[in-house]
Design a protein around this motif. Structure first.
Motif, PDB file in Angstrom:
ATOM      1  N   SER A 375       0.848  -1.197   0.000  1.00  0.00           N
ATOM      2  CA  SER A 375       0.000   0.000   0.000  1.00  0.00           C
ATOM      3  C   SER A 375       0.880   1.242   0.000  1.00  0.00           C
ATOM      4  O   SER A 375       2.088   1.162   0.250  1.00  0.00           O
ATOM      5  CB  SER A 375      -0.944  -0.003   1.201  1.00  0.00           C
ATOM      6  N   LEU A 376       0.258   2.376  -0.270  1.00  0.00           N
ATOM      7  CA  LEU A 376       1.036   3.621  -0.390  1.00  0.00           C
ATOM      8  C   LEU A 376       0.177   4.785   0.104  1.00  0.00           C
ATOM      9  O   LEU A 376      -0.984   4.900  -0.266  1.00  0.00           O
ATOM     10  CB  LEU A 376       1.399   3.803  -1.863  1.00  0.00           C
ATOM     11  N   SER A 377       0.755   5.607   0.961  1.00  0.00           N
ATOM     12  CA  SER A 377      -0.063   6.658   1.587  1.00  0.00           C
ATOM     13  C   SER A 377       0.642   8.004   1.612  1.00  0.00           C
ATOM     14  O   SER A 377       1.844   8.107   1.356  1.00  0.00           O
ATOM     15  CB  SER A 377      -0.382   6.253   3.026  1.00  0.00           C
ATOM     16  N   ARG A 483       2.629   3.185   8.440  1.00  0.00           N
ATOM     17  CA  ARG A 483       2.938   4.228   7.446  1.00  0.00           C
ATOM     18  C   ARG A 483       3.032   5.607   8.094  1.00  0.00           C
ATOM     19  O   ARG A 483       3.646   6.512   7.550  1.00  0.00           O
ATOM     20  CB  ARG A 483       1.888   4.219   6.331  1.00  0.00           C
ATOM     21  N   ALA A 489       5.277  10.735   1.232  1.00  0.00           N
ATOM     22  CA  ALA A 489       4.668   9.566   0.594  1.00  0.00           C
ATOM     23  C   ALA A 489       5.362   8.320   1.136  1.00  0.00           C
ATOM     24  O   ALA A 489       6.587   8.246   1.149  1.00  0.00           O
ATOM     25  CB  ALA A 489       4.832   9.648  -0.909  1.00  0.00           C
ATOM     26  N   ALA A 491       5.548   3.997   1.375  1.00  0.00           N
ATOM     27  CA  ALA A 491       5.151   2.683   0.870  1.00  0.00           C
ATOM     28  C   ALA A 491       5.283   1.662   1.986  1.00  0.00           C
ATOM     29  O   ALA A 491       6.259   1.686   2.743  1.00  0.00           O
ATOM     30  CB  ALA A 491       6.038   2.293  -0.300  1.00  0.00           C
ATOM     31  N   TRP A 492       4.287   0.795   2.103  1.00  0.00           N
ATOM     32  CA  TRP A 492       4.356  -0.338   3.050  1.00  0.00           C
ATOM     33  C   TRP A 492       4.301  -1.589   2.193  1.00  0.00           C
ATOM     34  O   TRP A 492       3.305  -1.840   1.513  1.00  0.00           O
ATOM     35  CB  TRP A 492       3.174  -0.267   4.018  1.00  0.00           C
ATOM     36  N   LYS A 493       5.393  -2.350   2.223  1.00  0.00           N
ATOM     37  CA  LYS A 493       5.504  -3.452   1.282  1.00  0.00           C
ATOM     38  C   LYS A 493       5.063  -4.782   1.890  1.00  0.00           C
ATOM     39  O   LYS A 493       4.868  -4.884   3.102  1.00  0.00           O
ATOM     40  CB  LYS A 493       6.935  -3.516   0.761  1.00  0.00           C
ATOM     41  N   THR A 500      10.088   5.819   2.623  1.00  0.00           N
ATOM     42  CA  THR A 500       9.570   7.095   2.147  1.00  0.00           C
ATOM     43  C   THR A 500       9.907   7.209   0.673  1.00  0.00           C
ATOM     44  O   THR A 500      11.039   6.933   0.264  1.00  0.00           O
ATOM     45  CB  THR A 500      10.239   8.257   2.902  1.00  0.00           C
ATOM     46  N   LEU A 501       8.929   7.590  -0.130  1.00  0.00           N
ATOM     47  CA  LEU A 501       9.171   7.768  -1.561  1.00  0.00           C
ATOM     48  C   LEU A 501       9.340   9.248  -1.843  1.00  0.00           C
ATOM     49  O   LEU A 501       8.783  10.085  -1.127  1.00  0.00           O
ATOM     50  CB  LEU A 501       7.980   7.240  -2.360  1.00  0.00           C
ATOM     51  N   PHE A 549       0.034  -0.390  -7.355  1.00  0.00           N
ATOM     52  CA  PHE A 549       1.112   0.097  -6.487  1.00  0.00           C
ATOM     53  C   PHE A 549       2.344   0.447  -7.319  1.00  0.00           C
ATOM     54  O   PHE A 549       2.945   1.514  -7.173  1.00  0.00           O
ATOM     55  CB  PHE A 549       1.439  -0.980  -5.439  1.00  0.00           C
ATOM     56  N   LYS A 553       3.999   4.142  -8.057  1.00  0.00           N
ATOM     57  CA  LYS A 553       5.393   4.500  -7.803  1.00  0.00           C
ATOM     58  C   LYS A 553       5.998   5.173  -9.041  1.00  0.00           C
ATOM     59  O   LYS A 553       6.717   6.157  -8.941  1.00  0.00           O
ATOM     60  CB  LYS A 553       6.200   3.251  -7.440  1.00  0.00           C
TER      61      LYS A 553
END
Ligand code: DP6
Length: 660
Positions: A375-377, A483, A489, A491-493, A500-501, A549, A553
């Motif tokens: 997921s990505l937040s 997160r 931003a 990402a939780w893999k 952090t992106l 996802f 990215k």
């Protein structure tokens, strides 16, 4: 009568502080301070809690160090004397006259030490003219640097005397309280002409210190009061301030914190009448009182500078801070009195809420809380949880949320803390949490809550966990909480790790339309389990989310806002469609949510504004847009009688200890 009462009170004050066990502690304190000065390389800002101005006329004062506002000086020998500082840079001889006290000080100290000319570099985060003792702190740091350059260190008394000499040049009449306070590690009481007395008690509550940004000249303020002392009214105000300080010290000593606020308010009345307040200070004081402070007053000389407010709960402290931030008073300090001065172990952390653009919905490992898909937040700056863990006086564990005792959440909090205590039942803790968002609006407050609790616990139990280790525990509190550990931003893999992106936009905004404040019908933990077990679409959803996802990215790395928005909206709508295929179906969106979503999509098609929506386990709709669309979206919401969005920027701090 008044005089007699004051004398009686003063006698008890002396007895209390100079003759009793605290008084006997002075010698030990003196030795301790000498040792401390040997190793210390900076001086602190100070706050006068009670007794400014009246202290000049022989009444007591209570002051304390503001250890997060410091001055540091370093001296190296050079051809001529030079000063490098935030307020002046150049040869000492050309220093402006308003700073001549520093010129005199450096010369006198150098002469007394037989030291060659020096270049002194001053670094400081303590504002000048704010009533926080900057001139004394600067003098203290300079003297220490010159002594160090000579290879010696000043005794405590030498140092205090140097500061005092420089203060007298700078401010004219000076009581000496600043010279004492900037060197102190503890709260102290002070009477002119005597040694400061460290004041020890079980301090309670918080001080909020805020800078008006208006330069307050202590010299001018002292002069105003001197003139006032020629009148009966002026003398009475100083007398009243003196009496208030005596009562205040006595009440704090007895732990009677209920009276602290009212006494501060009374002192402010007299300071105002003496003419040393300022309209902006008055506005700040009123704002603090309206936001929950129990008392508020100016601190230091006045005529500008800082205001202090006393809050007796974390919830009130944060409410005051937020009110000040909203009104544009950006420079402020929070002081946890129990932590700072009562030597009680305390840790306070904050964490942002986060809103997923690619949603998490399901665990492949329930014990370790590993997600079925990445997921990505975005972490949001506006809403956060602040959590304080303190050692309590009794053996149990108490938990307060937004100022109210919370029994229902307690078992989950306690269970979470066992990850920091090697499985042992936690005990003797007082935990307090404040959510700054509209609590009932389902704004992922468990995410910020467990993230803040994890960071506070890591500090409190001194577990020194790495980010990966901390993440592994945090997600056991709540998956999405992991997160909230990071800013921007995130990402939780699938392997559980977070990163952090790079966020290629600096003008992103997230608006939250609060459709319904009711608690959600079915919590996300249960709902995702039910979806995994019963929906025929679940595995297709996982595959699609994994793809989204990666596309997200890529969209981020290309700075493609339209693609980021489109993917987020698509992903959110897909999650809500998936939930409807669960047996029984799960519906979070209301008719009103759907109307809002449809209207946003239509506005976008018509080119009214560029915004995308995302929804979580509740009916509220979040819009993602850029800063310049804000007004257009607000107009659209108003026209359609939709809720006006509550806006938030992207958080840049992540979960941190509050004093970092
Ligand atoms: C819809 O993190 O609350 O907000 O791990 O069981 O505590 P647990 O679930 P939780 O689920 C959040 C679901 C979501 C989507 C998201 O934030 O990714």
């Amino acid at each position: 009568m008044g005089v007699l009462r004051r004398q009686e009170k003063e006698i008890s004050f002396f007895q209390m502080h100079l003759a009793g066990p605290i008084g006997n502690g002075i010698m030990r304190e003196e030795q301790k301070r000498n040792e401390m000065i040997d190793s210390k390389t900076c001086t602190y800002g100070k706050i006068i809690w009670m007794g400014e101005h009246s202290v000049v006329y022989g009444h007591p004062a209570m002051a304390l160090p503001l250890r997060t506002a410091k001055v540091h000086a370093e001296a190296v020998s050079s051809e001529t004397d030079r000063l490098i500082s935030p307020f002046y840079e150049g040869p000492l001889e050309s220093i402006p006259t308003r700073l001549s006290a520093l010129f005199d000080l450096i010369h006198q100290v150098r002469q007394s030490l037989d030291l060659s000319p020096q270049t002194i570099t001053l670094t400081m985060n303590l504002p000048i003219g704010a009533g926080l003792g900057a001139s004394a702190a600067i003098a203290g740091a300079l003297v220490q640097a010159l002594y160090r350059a000579k290879g010696v260190s000043p005794s405590y008394l030498e140092l205090r005397n140097w500061i005092q000499t420089s203060e007298t040049i700078a401010h004219g009449r000076s009581s000496g309280v600043d010279a004492a306070a900037v060197l102190s590690d503890t709260v102290l009481t002070y009477l002119k002409g005597r040694d400061p007395v460290p004041f020890q008690t079980r301090f309670n509550g918080y001080l909020f210190v805020a800078d008006s940004g208006i330069f307050g000249s202590t010299k001018d303020a002292v002069e105003i009061v001197r003139k006032q002392m020629e009148t009966e009214a002026g003398k009475n105000h100083i007398e009243a301030l003196g009496n208030l300080a005596i009562t205040f010290i006595d009440q704090v000593n007895k732990g009677m914190y209920d009276t602290v606020g009212p006494l501060m308010n009374q002192a402010q009345h007299h300071l105002r009448e003496l003419g040393v307040s300022h309209p902006v200070l008055e506005e700040m004081i009123e704002l603090a009182l309206r936001s929950g402070a129990k008392g508020a007053k100016l601190t230091g000389g006045g005529l500008g500078g800082c205001m202090i407010a006393y809050a007796d709960s974390l919830a009130d402290l944060i409410a005051i801070r937020d009110a000040f931030q909203e009104r544009g008073f950006q420079r402020h300090w929070l002081l946890d009195l129990e932590k700072e001065f009562a030597h009680v172990p305390v840790a306070i952390a904050r964490a942002p809420i986060n809103i997923a653009l690619i949603k998490y919905w399901g665990k492949r490992n329930e014990t370790e809380v590993l997600p079925t898909a990445p997921s990505l937040s975005l972490s949001l700056s506006r809403y956060e949880t602040i959590t304080r863990i303190a050692q309590s006086r009794n053996a149990g564990v108490s938990f307060r949320l937004n100022g109210i005792e919370e029994q229902a959440m307690l078992p989950r909090v306690k269970a979470f803390l066992t990850h920091f205590t090697q499985g042992e039942e936690p005990s003797g803790l007082s935990i307090e949490s404040v959510n700054t968002g509209p609590t009932a609006a389902g704004l992922a407050s468990s995410a910020s809550a467990f993230s803040a609790l994890a960071v506070a616990a890591n500090a409190y139990f001194q577990t020194n966990l790495t980010l990966d280790e901390l993440a592994a525990i945090t997600r056991k509190g709540s998956g999405s909480a992991v997160r909230s550990l990071l800013p921007g931003a995130v990402a939780w893999k699938e392997d559980g790790s977070i990163e952090t992106l790079k966020l290629p936009f600096d003008d992103l905004l997230m608006g939250i339309l609060i459709v319904d404040e009711k608690k959600k019908a079915i919590g996300s933990t249960e709902a995702m389990k039910q979806t995994m077990l019963s929906s025929p679409e679940y595995s297709a959803w996982v595959d699609r989310t994994r793809l989204q996802f990666h596309e997200m990215k890529r969209a981020l790395s290309h700075g493609d806002f339209e693609l980021v928005g489109a993917l987020a909206e698509e992903n959110a709508l897909a999650l809500h469609r998936l939930c409807e295929t669960a047996v029984p179906p799960i519906r979070y969106l209301s008719e009103r949510s759907n109307a809002i979503i449809a209207s946003i999509q239509s506005a976008r098609r018509q080119g009214l504004f560029l915004a995308y929506c995302t929804m979580d386990a509740g009916p509220n709709v979040k819009v993602l847009c850029k800063q310049h669309e804000k007004e257009a979206i607000e107009r659209w919401a108003e026209d359609h009688q939709f809720p006006i969005p509550v806006w938030s920027n992207i958080d840049r701090k992540g979960a941190t200890l509050l004093d970092e």
